[in-house]
Scaffold this active site. Sequence first.
Site, PDB file in Angstrom:
ATOM      1  CG  ASP A 478      -2.189   0.712   1.085  1.00  0.00           C
ATOM      2  OD1 ASP A 478      -2.316   1.506   0.130  1.00  0.00           O
ATOM      3  OD2 ASP A 478      -3.094   0.521   1.932  1.00  0.00           O
ATOM      4  CG  ASP A 548      -9.429   2.503  -0.465  1.00  0.00           C
ATOM      5  OD1 ASP A 548      -9.133   1.301  -0.561  1.00  0.00           O
ATOM      6  OD2 ASP A 548      -8.723   3.327   0.140  1.00  0.00           O
TER       7      ASP A 548
HETATM    8  C1  DGJ Z   1      -5.821   1.928   1.896  1.00  0.00           C
HETATM    9  C2  DGJ Z   1      -6.216   0.717   1.108  1.00  0.00           C
HETATM   10  O1  DGJ Z   1      -6.701   1.082  -0.135  1.00  0.00           O
HETATM   11  C3  DGJ Z   1      -7.235  -0.086   1.903  1.00  0.00           C
HETATM   12  O2  DGJ Z   1      -7.662  -1.176   1.160  1.00  0.00           O
HETATM   13  C4  DGJ Z   1      -6.615  -0.505   3.199  1.00  0.00           C
HETATM   14  O3  DGJ Z   1      -5.565  -1.390   2.977  1.00  0.00           O
HETATM   15  C5  DGJ Z   1      -6.141   0.705   3.967  1.00  0.00           C
HETATM   16  N1  DGJ Z   1      -5.277   1.526   3.162  1.00  0.00           N
HETATM   17  C6  DGJ Z   1      -5.422   0.297   5.221  1.00  0.00           C
HETATM   18  O4  DGJ Z   1      -4.899   1.356   5.876  1.00  0.00           O
END
Ligand code: DGJ
Length: 727
Positions: A478, A548
């Site tokens: 991430d 997201d």
């Molecule tokens: C952003 C990601 O897109 C989410 O899926 C998740 O992993 C969060 N970060 C966790 O902090």
Amino acid sequence: MIKFDKDNLLFNLITKNTGYIFCIYKGKFPVHIHYGRQVSDITDVELTFPHMRRAFSPDDNFSDKTFSTDTLPMEYPFYGSCDFRSPALHAQYIDGSRVTVCDYEGYEIEKGKPDIKGLPHTYQDKDAECETLKIFLKDNLKGLKITLCYSVFEEKDIITRNVIIENQSDDPIRLNRTLSMTMDFDNMDYDFVHLFGSWANERHIQRTPLINAAITIDSKRGTSSHQHNPFFALVGKNTTEDMGDAYGFGLVYSGNFIAGAEVDQFGTTRAFMGINPFNSGWMLEKGESFYTPEVVMTYSHKGIGQMSRNFHNIIRDNLIRGKYKKAERPVLINNWEATYFNFDEEKILNIAKKAKDADIDLMVLDDGWFGKRDDDTTSLGDWFVDENKLPKGLKSLGEKVNSLGMKFGLWFEPEMVSAQSELYKAHPDWCIHIKGRHRSEARQQLVLDLSRQDVREYIIKVVCDILSSAPISYVKWDMNRHLSEVGSATLEPERQVELNHRFVLGLYEVLEAITSRFPDVLFEGCSGGGGRFDMGMLYYHPQIWTSDDSDAIERLYIQQGTSLIYPASSMGAHVSAVPNHQVGRVTPIDTRGNVAMAGQFGYELDLNNLPQEEFDAVKLQVKLYKKIRHIVQWGDLYRISSPYETNHAVWQYTSQDKTEIALFITTILGKPSARFENARLKDLEPDKIYIETLSGKEYTGAMLMNIGVYFRDNVDFNSQLMVFRVK
Ligand code: DGJ
């Protein structure tokens, strides 16, 4: 195939359905002649482009005053002489001058495709699949050598371009602008198609006619970004999914980029793409070379659909690497939307056990397993397990998940540091910052300075140590903020401007080291969802979390946009709980399943909380996806109806051997008196019988293509999935 006509210094790059032609005009100027359908022979170069000198066009001090580079279609234009359009290259020399004038020095054709030092790139898969042309140009006054590289993937209708810039002088040369390509078109009768968005709202399609000015997309955020994607297409005014000219350009790069189309005073168009010259530059010392990222280009006269399929093929076959390039990807479950930071071993195992009942392959533990991370305010950089949550450690959890018959995966955000962390206490200068200035935090975190070798070594070591310490088969990588106050504690003042690019190069070095050490681990990229969904990252991560926003209806737009360039095998798509956490919408479990099954399928909720009938539906979904995943992941996508233009999305995936089809039909809003729509399938065999395997009904290919499958938009968020097999 690359054809060379030595009398005219004419190069013809030929793929199965396309041709790309340029010449070295008057033995000096690389002039673009054509990109489009094949033109196998040119009788007379003078007939291929208008080269009249116009008012206010200076001549290039050549004996022939009938032309000027001000109006010639140039192959790789430099700033400083007579071409006043936006240049591809702007360099500054030790005497302060900023004019570059190159002579043609020769060419080379070689089989295959050389690496691009330090950068991700497409590669040749089998011998003779690709040929590379190099054109050598040199500014003899200033000792700057330019190599234009073109690789031709004949069977795939793909041509890639990149540039190598070498300082052959004794003095340093400052590079201010180093685009990877420009391409001049002799008219402006095109629409510009690009993908724009924001967090949880990525890659929406916009199509707009060219205007008598420049249309520019870019990122200044340090990554390719949610806001614009490093992709655009120029398409004819009447081009549709299936008909008309479509030129596509994608950049294999994950940092600040610029791309666009500039229309000049005479209505010609210069398309361009490369590293964003804003707040950027490179000091090239004597003997050094600078490598631009690669642009992947394709042309189709069969519309935007074929353009996308060309991109999907090259990305799957010649960009993505490693074990998961061709291997069917596991169905995963991720605990993020199920628990956020609030979990312990028992909760994770409960989610995993239920997931196993549904035959899900992989349990992914997301953010919050390390340091003291009970929310997003702390601990990034402290990559040791939080024993309050996982007292027996990752190894024990991984083994327990394995003993259920599932694989275990783990989340990381290695490029970051929280201000509240042991790492930051120990190394406050390791983050990107400028001495004396406020360090702006985003999500309470700062970005590590990946231009520093000590930082890169630290990341490689901590990530590798954890991957070796537990049975981890999958990593979600991430990256949750963009770069501000861009400065490095270790770069000399005149090199601070290089930091954005050095950050990206550092990231690629780290990813190469880690992914090559763990070739069996599946890496999924992520950046606040799809904030770094680009071909650069796909070289290291075969799949990327698309957004997201996990709402099925929102995803119709996001996945449709993403599919313009990126294949379904790269698009992470999960079923999540309702009401949806991002938009509060309640959609049926079948619809959530169908939309996610059109990508890289998984779940992001606690299945223990579902009513029995929904859990039964989940079991059926997993079973069905495992039967069709080879069609979705490796098949050809035909977008039949767009959610941007209609009240539904209809997507057809056809298996590579053309014997199986998965058809996804999803309604946006229902209307009680909705008319019957028919989804007409594409590219089938008219006389073959296709059985719809879920209902047993039989159709001829001609019926499916010309009459279609009837459906109605009469219920909100309704969806159906049909699977056809040739009888
Ligand atoms: C952003 C990601 O897109 C989410 O899926 C998740 O992993 C969060 N970060 C966790 O902090």
